[in-house]
Design a protein around this motif. Structure first.
Motif, short mmCIF file in Angstrom:
data_model
loop_
_atom_site.label_atom_id
_atom_site.label_comp_id
_atom_site.label_asym_id
_atom_site.label_seq_id
_atom_site.Cartn_x
_atom_site.Cartn_y
_atom_site.Cartn_z
N ARG A 5 0.74 -1.04 0.09
CA ARG A 5 0.00 -0.05 -0.10
C ARG A 5 0.64 1.25 -0.08
O ARG A 5 2.11 1.23 0.34
CB ARG A 5 -0.92 0.01 1.16
N ALA A 6 0.35 2.40 -0.24
CA ALA A 6 0.79 3.70 -0.41
C ALA A 6 1.55 3.80 0.89
O ALA A 6 2.73 4.44 1.09
CB ALA A 6 0.07 4.80 -0.78
N LYS B 138 0.77 11.30 1.30
CA LYS B 138 0.46 11.75 -0.05
C LYS B 138 1.00 11.80 -1.31
O LYS B 138 0.36 11.69 -2.27
CB LYS B 138 -0.11 13.27 0.48
N GLN C 105 0.90 8.33 -2.77
CA GLN C 105 -0.63 7.98 -3.19
C GLN C 105 -0.65 8.76 -4.66
O GLN C 105 -1.38 8.26 -5.44
CB GLN C 105 -1.49 8.44 -2.11
N ASP D 41 -1.47 7.10 -8.09
CA ASP D 41 -2.88 7.34 -8.42
C ASP D 41 -2.75 7.86 -9.93
O ASP D 41 -3.31 7.54 -10.80
CB ASP D 41 -3.55 8.49 -7.74
#
Length: 99
Positions: A25-26, A38, A41, A45
Motif C-alpha cells: 500500500r501507499a 500523500k 499515493q 494514482d
C-alpha cells in the motif's frame, strides 16, 4: 516538537510498480522510501491507468542497457541502488567479465 521531516526520494517507477503488484500500500511504500504518504499515493494514482495499459519497463539488463548495483551512503545509512547505463557507454565494458 513537530513531525520529523521526510527527506527521501521516489525510486524508479518500475520499483514502485513492482511493489504495488506485490500488494504494498501507499502507506507502506512511503515508509520504505521515506516520503510523505500523500506524495506516494499521488504518484500511484497518476500512473495506475497507464500501468493497466502498459506496465513500465523494469530495470533489467538487456541488449541495450546494463544495470549495475552500487552501494550508496545517504542519511547515515547504506543502501543498494540499481543504476541503468547504456550498453555502448565507456563504463559498461569495464564491468563486463572478459574470458
Amino acid at each position: 516538537m513537530g513531525k520529523p521531516r521526510l527527506t527521501g526520494t521516489l525510486p524508479h517507477e518500475s520499483v514502485i510498480y513492482r511493489e504495488v503488484q506485490r500488494g504494498a500500500r501507499a502507506s507502506e511504500l512511503s515508509g520504505m522510501f521515506n516520503v510523505p504518504v500523500k506524495v506516494m499515493q499521488g504518484f500511484i494514482d497518476c500512473r495506475r491507468n497507464r500501468w493497466a495499459e502498459s506496465p513500465p519497463r523494469l530495470l533489467e539488463s538487456d541488449d541495450r542497457k546494463v544495470v549495475i548495483e552500487v552501494e550508496d551512503y545517504r542519511d547515515h545509512a547504506y543502501r543498494r541502488v540499481r543504476i541503468s547505463l547504456p550498453r555502448n557507454s565507456l563504463y559498461a565494458p569495464a564491468n563486463e567479465v572478459r574470458p
